[in-house]
Motif scaffolding. Structure first.
Motif, PDB file in Angstrom:
ATOM      1  N   ALA A 193      13.891 -17.371  -9.747  1.00  0.00           N
ATOM      2  CA  ALA A 193      12.756 -17.462  -8.825  1.00  0.00           C
ATOM      3  C   ALA A 193      13.129 -16.921  -7.445  1.00  0.00           C
ATOM      4  O   ALA A 193      12.327 -16.239  -6.796  1.00  0.00           O
ATOM      5  CB  ALA A 193      12.285 -18.909  -8.718  1.00  0.00           C
ATOM      6  N   LYS A 194      14.354 -17.214  -7.016  1.00  0.00           N
ATOM      7  CA  LYS A 194      14.798 -16.753  -5.697  1.00  0.00           C
ATOM      8  C   LYS A 194      14.901 -15.231  -5.669  1.00  0.00           C
ATOM      9  O   LYS A 194      14.438 -14.582  -4.711  1.00  0.00           O
ATOM     10  CB  LYS A 194      16.133 -17.380  -5.350  1.00  0.00           C
ATOM     11  N   LYS A 195      15.483 -14.642  -6.724  1.00  0.00           N
ATOM     12  CA  LYS A 195      15.616 -13.188  -6.774  1.00  0.00           C
ATOM     13  C   LYS A 195      14.247 -12.515  -6.877  1.00  0.00           C
ATOM     14  O   LYS A 195      14.007 -11.472  -6.257  1.00  0.00           O
ATOM     15  CB  LYS A 195      16.489 -12.785  -7.952  1.00  0.00           C
ATOM     16  N   ARG A 196      13.350 -13.116  -7.651  1.00  0.00           N
ATOM     17  CA  ARG A 196      12.005 -12.556  -7.774  1.00  0.00           C
ATOM     18  C   ARG A 196      11.282 -12.604  -6.438  1.00  0.00           C
ATOM     19  O   ARG A 196      10.603 -11.645  -6.051  1.00  0.00           O
ATOM     20  CB  ARG A 196      11.210 -13.313  -8.840  1.00  0.00           C
ATOM     21  N   GLN A 197      11.416 -13.711  -5.726  1.00  0.00           N
ATOM     22  CA  GLN A 197      10.796 -13.831  -4.415  1.00  0.00           C
ATOM     23  C   GLN A 197      11.349 -12.790  -3.460  1.00  0.00           C
ATOM     24  O   GLN A 197      10.611 -12.204  -2.663  1.00  0.00           O
ATOM     25  CB  GLN A 197      11.017 -15.235  -3.853  1.00  0.00           C
ATOM     26  N   PRO A 213       1.607   3.904   6.226  1.00  0.00           N
ATOM     27  CA  PRO A 213       0.156   3.826   6.418  1.00  0.00           C
ATOM     28  C   PRO A 213      -0.553   3.528   5.098  1.00  0.00           C
ATOM     29  O   PRO A 213      -0.137   4.007   4.039  1.00  0.00           O
ATOM     30  CB  PRO A 213      -0.213   5.224   6.939  1.00  0.00           C
ATOM     31  N   THR A 214      -1.621   2.740   5.150  1.00  0.00           N
ATOM     32  CA  THR A 214      -2.380   2.400   3.947  1.00  0.00           C
ATOM     33  C   THR A 214      -2.855   3.657   3.226  1.00  0.00           C
ATOM     34  O   THR A 214      -3.449   4.544   3.829  1.00  0.00           O
ATOM     35  CB  THR A 214      -3.599   1.538   4.309  1.00  0.00           C
ATOM     36  N   GLY A 215      -2.569   3.719   1.934  1.00  0.00           N
ATOM     37  CA  GLY A 215      -3.000   4.850   1.126  1.00  0.00           C
ATOM     38  C   GLY A 215      -1.999   5.974   1.027  1.00  0.00           C
ATOM     39  O   GLY A 215      -2.167   6.876   0.198  1.00  0.00           O
ATOM     40  N   SER A 216      -0.926   5.952   1.842  1.00  0.00           N
ATOM     41  CA  SER A 216       0.091   6.997   1.771  1.00  0.00           C
ATOM     42  C   SER A 216       0.922   6.815   0.498  1.00  0.00           C
ATOM     43  O   SER A 216       0.853   5.792  -0.178  1.00  0.00           O
ATOM     44  CB  SER A 216       0.996   6.941   3.003  1.00  0.00           C
ATOM     45  N   ASP A 217       1.737   7.818   0.177  1.00  0.00           N
ATOM     46  CA  ASP A 217       2.562   7.735  -1.030  1.00  0.00           C
ATOM     47  C   ASP A 217       3.515   6.552  -0.965  1.00  0.00           C
ATOM     48  O   ASP A 217       3.709   5.842  -1.961  1.00  0.00           O
ATOM     49  CB  ASP A 217       3.349   9.032  -1.218  1.00  0.00           C
ATOM     50  N   GLY A 218       4.121   6.320   0.218  1.00  0.00           N
ATOM     51  CA  GLY A 218       5.039   5.195   0.367  1.00  0.00           C
ATOM     52  C   GLY A 218       4.330   3.856   0.204  1.00  0.00           C
ATOM     53  O   GLY A 218       4.835   2.940  -0.450  1.00  0.00           O
ATOM     54  N   TRP A 219       3.132   3.735   0.800  1.00  0.00           N
ATOM     55  CA  TRP A 219       2.352   2.497   0.677  1.00  0.00           C
ATOM     56  C   TRP A 219       1.967   2.265  -0.779  1.00  0.00           C
ATOM     57  O   TRP A 219       2.076   1.156  -1.296  1.00  0.00           O
ATOM     58  CB  TRP A 219       1.094   2.600   1.533  1.00  0.00           C
ATOM     59  N   THR A 220       1.519   3.335  -1.455  1.00  0.00           N
ATOM     60  CA  THR A 220       1.085   3.217  -2.839  1.00  0.00           C
ATOM     61  C   THR A 220       2.227   2.793  -3.754  1.00  0.00           C
ATOM     62  O   THR A 220       2.052   1.939  -4.637  1.00  0.00           O
ATOM     63  CB  THR A 220       0.493   4.552  -3.332  1.00  0.00           C
ATOM     64  N   ALA A 221       3.422   3.378  -3.551  1.00  0.00           N
ATOM     65  CA  ALA A 221       4.575   3.007  -4.373  1.00  0.00           C
ATOM     66  C   ALA A 221       4.912   1.529  -4.186  1.00  0.00           C
ATOM     67  O   ALA A 221       5.164   0.808  -5.157  1.00  0.00           O
ATOM     68  CB  ALA A 221       5.775   3.880  -4.012  1.00  0.00           C
ATOM     69  N   GLY A 222       4.891   1.067  -2.931  1.00  0.00           N
ATOM     70  CA  GLY A 222       5.164  -0.342  -2.666  1.00  0.00           C
ATOM     71  C   GLY A 222       4.098  -1.244  -3.247  1.00  0.00           C
ATOM     72  O   GLY A 222       4.404  -2.316  -3.780  1.00  0.00           O
ATOM     73  N   ARG A 223       2.839  -0.820  -3.173  1.00  0.00           N
ATOM     74  CA  ARG A 223       1.743  -1.656  -3.680  1.00  0.00           C
ATOM     75  C   ARG A 223       1.774  -1.735  -5.204  1.00  0.00           C
ATOM     76  O   ARG A 223       1.482  -2.782  -5.785  1.00  0.00           O
ATOM     77  CB  ARG A 223       0.394  -1.092  -3.211  1.00  0.00           C
ATOM     78  N   GLN A 224       2.105  -0.632  -5.850  1.00  0.00           N
ATOM     79  CA  GLN A 224       2.209  -0.647  -7.306  1.00  0.00           C
ATOM     80  C   GLN A 224       3.312  -1.595  -7.763  1.00  0.00           C
ATOM     81  O   GLN A 224       3.140  -2.365  -8.711  1.00  0.00           O
ATOM     82  CB  GLN A 224       2.471   0.764  -7.827  1.00  0.00           C
ATOM     83  N   LEU A 225       4.459  -1.543  -7.082  1.00  0.00           N
ATOM     84  CA  LEU A 225       5.561  -2.439  -7.419  1.00  0.00           C
ATOM     85  C   LEU A 225       5.163  -3.886  -7.165  1.00  0.00           C
ATOM     86  O   LEU A 225       5.458  -4.776  -7.972  1.00  0.00           O
ATOM     87  CB  LEU A 225       6.800  -2.077  -6.600  1.00  0.00           C
ATOM     88  N   LEU A 226       4.466  -4.112  -6.064  1.00  0.00           N
ATOM     89  CA  LEU A 226       4.044  -5.465  -5.722  1.00  0.00           C
ATOM     90  C   LEU A 226       3.066  -6.017  -6.767  1.00  0.00           C
ATOM     91  O   LEU A 226       3.177  -7.188  -7.164  1.00  0.00           O
ATOM     92  CB  LEU A 226       3.389  -5.462  -4.337  1.00  0.00           C
ATOM     93  N   SER A 227       2.143  -5.202  -7.231  1.00  0.00           N
ATOM     94  CA  SER A 227       1.183  -5.669  -8.230  1.00  0.00           C
ATOM     95  C   SER A 227       1.891  -6.012  -9.538  1.00  0.00           C
ATOM     96  O   SER A 227       1.498  -6.942 -10.244  1.00  0.00           O
ATOM     97  CB  SER A 227       0.099  -4.623  -8.472  1.00  0.00           C
ATOM     98  N   THR A 228       2.959  -5.276  -9.856  1.00  0.00           N
ATOM     99  CA  THR A 228       3.732  -5.582 -11.063  1.00  0.00           C
ATOM    100  C   THR A 228       4.482  -6.900 -10.904  1.00  0.00           C
ATOM    101  O   THR A 228       4.472  -7.751 -11.801  1.00  0.00           O
ATOM    102  CB  THR A 228       4.732  -4.451 -11.356  1.00  0.00           C
ATOM    103  N   LEU A 229       5.130  -7.078  -9.762  1.00  0.00           N
ATOM    104  CA  LEU A 229       5.891  -8.305  -9.522  1.00  0.00           C
ATOM    105  C   LEU A 229       4.987  -9.536  -9.477  1.00  0.00           C
ATOM    106  O   LEU A 229       5.381 -10.620  -9.912  1.00  0.00           O
ATOM    107  CB  LEU A 229       6.676  -8.182  -8.210  1.00  0.00           C
ATOM    108  N   LEU A 230       3.774  -9.364  -8.946  1.00  0.00           N
ATOM    109  CA  LEU A 230       2.834 -10.480  -8.865  1.00  0.00           C
ATOM    110  C   LEU A 230       2.068 -10.689 -10.172  1.00  0.00           C
ATOM    111  O   LEU A 230       1.250 -11.602 -10.274  1.00  0.00           O
ATOM    112  CB  LEU A 230       1.831 -10.241  -7.727  1.00  0.00           C
TER     113      LEU A 230
END
Length: 325
Positions: A25-29, A43-60
């Motif tokens: 749980a600690k490592k996942r957090q 910036p919202t919608g940029s490639d960097g933001w999108t990559a982070g958001r995709q990873l976040l949606s997977t983790l969540l």
């Protein structure tokens, strides 16, 4: 001596399992925090933001953001949702039509007999072309749920189709139930948008001819009469749209006063789904199982998004858009 030793082994095993779960749980957090920080660094919608958001949606472990009413039939399969000829009350459940917890989206979509298909069938029946009308039914099912138009129109078309094709089963879903089920198909992800500052979330799922509206708050999907709707905003694809008028009429209903108050006072959110995603722009759509926040500039420069731009500018609400898939 065996019993104390056995208890000791159980205690050691339980302690080891608890330690493992704590570390996991600690490592996942930590991974979630890193993904969120990486997303916010761009910036919202940029490639960097999108990559982070995709990873976040997977983790969540975020779920479905494809808003379509038929997806809700699996969870509502034992509820009486459909009219079988009588306007008195709904008596048919999705289970009666063969829907199970494992019914695929493709199979669920086959059940939906939309207004355009109905209109074409009526035209062929009027021309005494029964075979041509029957050729328009989807393969793989003899059960059909009529959508599109008013409840009275759906019931009348059900009567005509039942007389023409007695070997098929036709039922009708109420426009308000259709609208609410559209929301229920993405309810889990809409609830993620709620916070102390966002008390109400409105789903605007616009199709080529139909407009689905429904909302939820911390208590769940609003279910009072008038809180959801599915209405025809244009007769045919590409025809003039009455989406603005339908939207204003919807918000003016007393049942939606709390929603309207939240939208006017910065405590509401609007999520665009369906054809609205393409009207706003494919490049602005979410790229995963999440709703992407929109800026005011995202509504500019596209004449197809006239309705969506109106909704965004008329109220003090945060706006989001779904994914293309």
């Amino acid at each position: 001596m065996a019993a104390p030793q056995q208890r000791e082994r159980w205690a050691l095993g339980a302690a080891a399992a608890a330690a493992y779960l704590y570390l996991y749980a600690k490592k996942r957090q930590q991974r979630i925090e890193r993904a969120a920080l990486a997303m916010c660094a761009h910036p919202t919608g940029s490639d960097g933001w999108t990559a982070g958001r995709q990873l976040l949606s997977t983790l969540l472990r975020q779920g479905n953001t494809y808003a379509t009413w038929s997806l809700a039939l699996r969870s509502k399969r034992f509820e009486s949702l459909f009219y079988d000829g009588s306007i008195a009350r709904a008596t048919v459940t999705p289970a009666d039509l063969g829907v199970t917890q494992r019914t695929s989206l493709k199979q669920l979509k086959r059940l939906d007999l939309g207004g355009r298909d109905q209109r074409q069938m009526m035209e062929r029946l009027d021309a005494n072309d029964r075979a041509g009308a029957e050729s328009l039914f989807p393969d793989g099912t003899h059960s059909h749920v009529l959508t599109g138009g008013t409840l009275e129109m759906r019931l009348e078309r059900r009567r005509r189709l039942s007389e023409a094709f007695p070997h098929r089963r036709f039922v009708v879903v109420h426009p308000e139930v259709e609208g609410r089920c559209t929301l229920l198909s993405v309810e889990g992800e809409l609830q993620r948008l709620l916070s102390p500052r966002v008390t109400h979330v409105l789903l605007v799922a616009k199709g080529s001819t139909d407009l689905h509206l429904a909302w939820l708050d911390a208590q769940g999907a609003a279910s009072a009469p008038g809180c959801s709707t599915s209405a025809v905003h244009c007769v045919r694809k590409g025809a003039p749209s009455s989406a603005k008028e339908l939207f204003r009429s919807y918000l003016a209903k007393p049942a939606n006063s709390a929603l309207l108050d939240s939208l006017q006072n910065g405590r509401g959110a609007v999520v665009f789904a369906g054809a609205s995603i393409f009207a706003i722009g494919r490049d602005k759509a979410a790229r995963g199982n999440y709703f992407r926040p929109l800026a005011a500039s995202d509504f500019e420069g596209c004449s197809a998004a006239e309705f969506e731009r109106y909704v965004a500018q008329a109220y003090d609400a945060a706006c989001f858009v779904g994914s293309r898939a």
